[in-house]
Design a protein around this motif. Structure first.
Motif, PDB file in Angstrom:
ATOM      1  N   THR A   1      -5.328  21.963   3.267  1.00  0.00           N
ATOM      2  CA  THR A   1      -4.008  21.369   3.082  1.00  0.00           C
ATOM      3  C   THR A   1      -3.007  22.504   2.890  1.00  0.00           C
ATOM      4  O   THR A   1      -3.374  23.672   2.736  1.00  0.00           O
TER       5      THR A   1
ATOM      6  N   LEU B   1      -5.441   8.790  -2.711  1.00  0.00           N
ATOM      7  CA  LEU B   1      -5.978   8.187  -1.490  1.00  0.00           C
ATOM      8  C   LEU B   1      -5.546   8.975  -0.258  1.00  0.00           C
ATOM      9  O   LEU B   1      -6.351   9.225   0.648  1.00  0.00           O
ATOM     10  N   GLY B   2      -4.294   9.367  -0.229  1.00  0.00           N
ATOM     11  CA  GLY B   2      -3.807  10.212   0.859  1.00  0.00           C
ATOM     12  C   GLY B   2      -4.129   9.673   2.242  1.00  0.00           C
ATOM     13  O   GLY B   2      -3.885   8.517   2.552  1.00  0.00           O
ATOM     14  N   LYS B   3      -4.735  10.521   3.041  1.00  0.00           N
ATOM     15  CA  LYS B   3      -5.074  10.183   4.419  1.00  0.00           C
ATOM     16  C   LYS B   3      -6.389  10.855   4.772  1.00  0.00           C
ATOM     17  O   LYS B   3      -6.885  11.720   4.036  1.00  0.00           O
ATOM     18  N   ILE B   4      -6.970  10.503   5.903  1.00  0.00           N
ATOM     19  CA  ILE B   4      -8.181  11.186   6.369  1.00  0.00           C
ATOM     20  C   ILE B   4      -7.777  12.598   6.775  1.00  0.00           C
ATOM     21  O   ILE B   4      -6.874  12.790   7.599  1.00  0.00           O
ATOM     22  N   SER B   5      -8.420  13.580   6.189  1.00  0.00           N
ATOM     23  CA  SER B   5      -7.986  14.962   6.403  1.00  0.00           C
ATOM     24  C   SER B   5      -9.169  15.918   6.350  1.00  0.00           C
ATOM     25  O   SER B   5     -10.035  15.813   5.484  1.00  0.00           O
TER      26      SER B   5
ATOM     27  N   GLN C   1      -2.116   7.980  -5.456  1.00  0.00           N
ATOM     28  CA  GLN C   1      -1.708   9.220  -4.796  1.00  0.00           C
ATOM     29  C   GLN C   1      -2.905   9.931  -4.171  1.00  0.00           C
ATOM     30  O   GLN C   1      -2.788  10.552  -3.109  1.00  0.00           O
TER      31      GLN C   1
ATOM     32  N   THR D   1       0.813  -1.220   0.000  1.00  0.00           N
ATOM     33  CA  THR D   1       0.000   0.000   0.000  1.00  0.00           C
ATOM     34  C   THR D   1       0.845   1.269   0.000  1.00  0.00           C
ATOM     35  O   THR D   1       0.355   2.331  -0.391  1.00  0.00           O
ATOM     36  N   SER D   2       2.100   1.175   0.415  1.00  0.00           N
ATOM     37  CA  SER D   2       2.976   2.350   0.418  1.00  0.00           C
ATOM     38  C   SER D   2       3.718   2.507  -0.908  1.00  0.00           C
ATOM     39  O   SER D   2       4.525   3.427  -1.066  1.00  0.00           O
TER      40      SER D   2
END
Length: 285
Positions: A280, A272-276, A270, A12-13
């Motif tokens: 930004t 997907l990122g993170k919960i935010s 790319q 996943t990374s």
């Protein structure tokens, strides 16, 4: 569970790992097969996949109706023996195809359909193995592949959850600790509504391994959807030109399409990122 094939990590990374499946799209021409390798390398895929079998190792030459392709399939009217004889990749070509792939910086592996194919591929030192959907209940084959100590990718196809558990157990018994499961719909072509992409995160949850999609749909939308649900491997059938015909050409993608898939798969990953929440860094000004 990140796995590694050659010097390339899958997880996943990492950017999605894209496999171009040659299958029978060489149309029994070695020159065309090598051209497929070249175009696959240009498109940016990570790996080329072959299939290693003969008509005689897969079926028998019978005129019984049970040994003919289904009347609703792409191959209606052909006996299975005739179909596999047309589609198989001659074994004497495979070393040349692998060598050309490696020269172009492309990994190359294969799907063995019986134990003799594993012995043959070991002599060619392939970096990994694929188990096809229709062989995922062939537990002796899975154990033999696992015993090579190389990473194994298994398509789930028609398998029930219990059958997948048995396949994974066979891998573990054989000593394999680097494996991945691919959601696969064994229809040619497959339809988006039968792709059931939501199974992909469930496979990761239940089996604790890398997951992906062996995609028989047309276009690239389903593959990108799979990445958005955690797929780290995408496999697509690949041809030079669908108009050239061939056993798998009608559900294969062409070089320009494959290049788009590779590029868009990275963008999808790319994104997907993170919960935010909130702005930004790029939004602050």
């Amino acid at each position: 569970m990140t796995i590694k094939i050659g010097n390339t990590s899958i997880g996943t990374s990492c950017k999605p790992f894209v496999i171009a499946e040659m299958s029978g799209n060489h149309n029994q021409s070695l020159e065309r097969a090598l051209k497929i390798v070249e175009e696959a390398a240009k498109s940016g895929v990570h790996m080329l996949k072959l299939q290693t079998y003969t008509a005689d190792t897969l079926t028998i030459d019978s005129k019984n109706n049970d040994f003919y392709a289904d009347s609703k399939s792409l191959w209606k009217g052909k006996s299975l023996y005739e179909l596999y004889k047309e589609a198989y990749t001659p074994w004497e070509w495979q070393e040349k195809i692998i060598k050309r792939s490696n020269e172009l910086g492309l990994l190359c592996f294969s799907t063995p359909f019986d134990e003799t194919a594993v012995d043959f591929l070991e002599k060619l030192n392939v970096p990994a193995y694929k188990i096809a959907s229709f062989e995922n209940i062939h537990l002796p084959l899975i154990k033999k592949v696992a015993q090579t100590g190389k990473p194994v990718i298994v398509s789930t196809g028609l398998a029930s959850k219990t059958e997948i558990e048995e396949a994974v157990e066979a891998l573990k018994i054989g000593g394999c600790n680097q494996y991945a499961l691919l959601k696969c719909t064994s229809a040619y072509p497959a339809s988006p509504e039968n792709s059931n992409i939501l199974t992909i995160p469930e496979l990761r949850k239940n089996f604790g391994c890398e997951v992906g999609l062996s995609d028989h749909t047309m276009g690239i939308g389903v593959a990108l959807a799979a990445i958005s649900h955690g797929a780290t491997i995408i496999e697509k059938h690949f041809t030079l030109d669908r108009n050239d015909g061939g056993v798998d050409s009608s559900f294969s993608i062409e070089p320009k399409e494959m290049k788009i898939l590779v590029d868009e798969s990275v963008k999808t990953w790319q994104s997907l990122g993170k919960i935010s929440y909130g702005p930004t860094e790029s939004e602050k000004n």
